[in-house]
Design a protein around this motif. Structure first.
Motif, PDB file in Angstrom:
ATOM      1  N   GLU A  25       0.840  -1.209   0.000  1.00  0.00           N
ATOM      2  CA  GLU A  25       0.000   0.000   0.000  1.00  0.00           C
ATOM      3  C   GLU A  25       0.880   1.268   0.000  1.00  0.00           C
ATOM      4  O   GLU A  25       0.622   2.213  -0.753  1.00  0.00           O
ATOM      5  N   VAL A  26       1.912   1.254   0.815  1.00  0.00           N
ATOM      6  CA  VAL A  26       2.834   2.397   0.883  1.00  0.00           C
ATOM      7  C   VAL A  26       3.519   2.590  -0.482  1.00  0.00           C
ATOM      8  O   VAL A  26       3.622   3.703  -1.001  1.00  0.00           O
ATOM      9  N   HIS A  31       4.372   5.837  -5.374  1.00  0.00           N
ATOM     10  CA  HIS A  31       4.508   5.943  -6.840  1.00  0.00           C
ATOM     11  C   HIS A  31       3.408   6.829  -7.420  1.00  0.00           C
ATOM     12  O   HIS A  31       3.669   7.626  -8.318  1.00  0.00           O
ATOM     13  N   SER A  32       2.200   6.699  -6.887  1.00  0.00           N
ATOM     14  CA  SER A  32       1.105   7.499  -7.458  1.00  0.00           C
ATOM     15  C   SER A  32       1.341   8.988  -7.191  1.00  0.00           C
ATOM     16  O   SER A  32       0.834   9.844  -7.909  1.00  0.00           O
ATOM     17  N   LEU A  33       2.135   9.299  -6.171  1.00  0.00           N
ATOM     18  CA  LEU A  33       2.471  10.707  -5.892  1.00  0.00           C
ATOM     19  C   LEU A  33       3.754  11.129  -6.624  1.00  0.00           C
ATOM     20  O   LEU A  33       4.265  12.235  -6.420  1.00  0.00           O
ATOM     21  N   GLU A  53       5.566  -4.822  -6.251  1.00  0.00           N
ATOM     22  CA  GLU A  53       4.503  -3.823  -6.378  1.00  0.00           C
ATOM     23  C   GLU A  53       4.949  -2.681  -7.295  1.00  0.00           C
ATOM     24  O   GLU A  53       4.165  -2.187  -8.110  1.00  0.00           O
ATOM     25  N   SER A  54       6.202  -2.259  -7.177  1.00  0.00           N
ATOM     26  CA  SER A  54       6.720  -1.202  -8.052  1.00  0.00           C
ATOM     27  C   SER A  54       6.685  -1.652  -9.510  1.00  0.00           C
ATOM     28  O   SER A  54       6.316  -0.893 -10.400  1.00  0.00           O
TER      29      SER A  54
END
Ligand code: AMP
Length: 176
Positions: A25-26, A31-33, A53-54
């Motif tokens: 989640e972190v 990444h979305s930011l 996840e990345s």
């Protein structure tokens, strides 16, 4: 400073999956930011969870490993940097980052967090330092830091150089 965050985390395969879910989640939120992530880059444990996840969300992830760990890197990450020693690895991981985050982890994570906290205290690291106190994981460390303060071993202002958000959302709110 660049929009680049170093994450310290567990390499263990034996931990409760809730820790890896929080770590993913972190990773997604950072990444979305628009943040790049630097980590120890391993393919297992929480390190495996965040590198995977990345890769899944196409975010920039730099894996930094000592050359004696060749073969343990997650091969899909955007970039792998090799170092000679573990000390060099920690320095390379921190380089040009605007923040350091320790997720729940073991002795390796604690080593990385303690070194970064010390450098911050000495003014040699300029980024913000966080430890994700997910499910109270870092309560014993908070107690130890309070003990250091109570015995005069640590200035309260230096203890406060580590922030202990308790959820991924609270942690991410500092990056918005
Ligand atoms: P720990 O918090 O004790 O799980 O340690 C995290 C640290 O484990 C990382 O910073 C690495 O130094 C080290 N490490 C151990 N095993 C691996 C692995 N398979 N791949 C990458 N790093 C590892």
């Amino acid at each position: 400073m660049e929009k680049k965050v170093v994450i310290y985390c567990s390499a263990s395969k034996k931990i409760d999956p809730k820790f890896n879910a929080a770590a993913r989640e972190v990773t997604r939120a950072l990444h979305s930011l628009g943040y790049a992530i630097v980590s120890g880059g391993g393919a297992v444990g929480t390190m495996g969870a965040i590198t995977d996840e990345s890769i899944k969300c196409g975010g920039c992830h730099v894996a930094v490993l000592p050359s004696f760990m060749k073969g343990l890197e997650n091969p899909g990450v955007s970039r792998v940097v090799w170092t000679e020693t573990m000390s060099e690895r920690k320095e390379k991981m921190r380089e040009d980052t605007c923040a350091a985050i320790a997720l729940p982890g073991g002795i390796g994570t604690l080593d990385e967090l303690a070194e970064t906290h010390t450098l911050r205290k000495l003014g040699r690291y300029k980024g913000d330092v966080y430890a994700l106190n997910f499910d109270g994981f870092y309560n014993p460390l908070i107690e130890l830091l309070d003990h250091f303060v109570a015995t005069g071993m640590l200035e309260p202002k230096d203890r406060d150089l580590i922030k202990f958000p308790t959820t991924p959302e609270e942690l991410i709110s500092y990056f918005k």
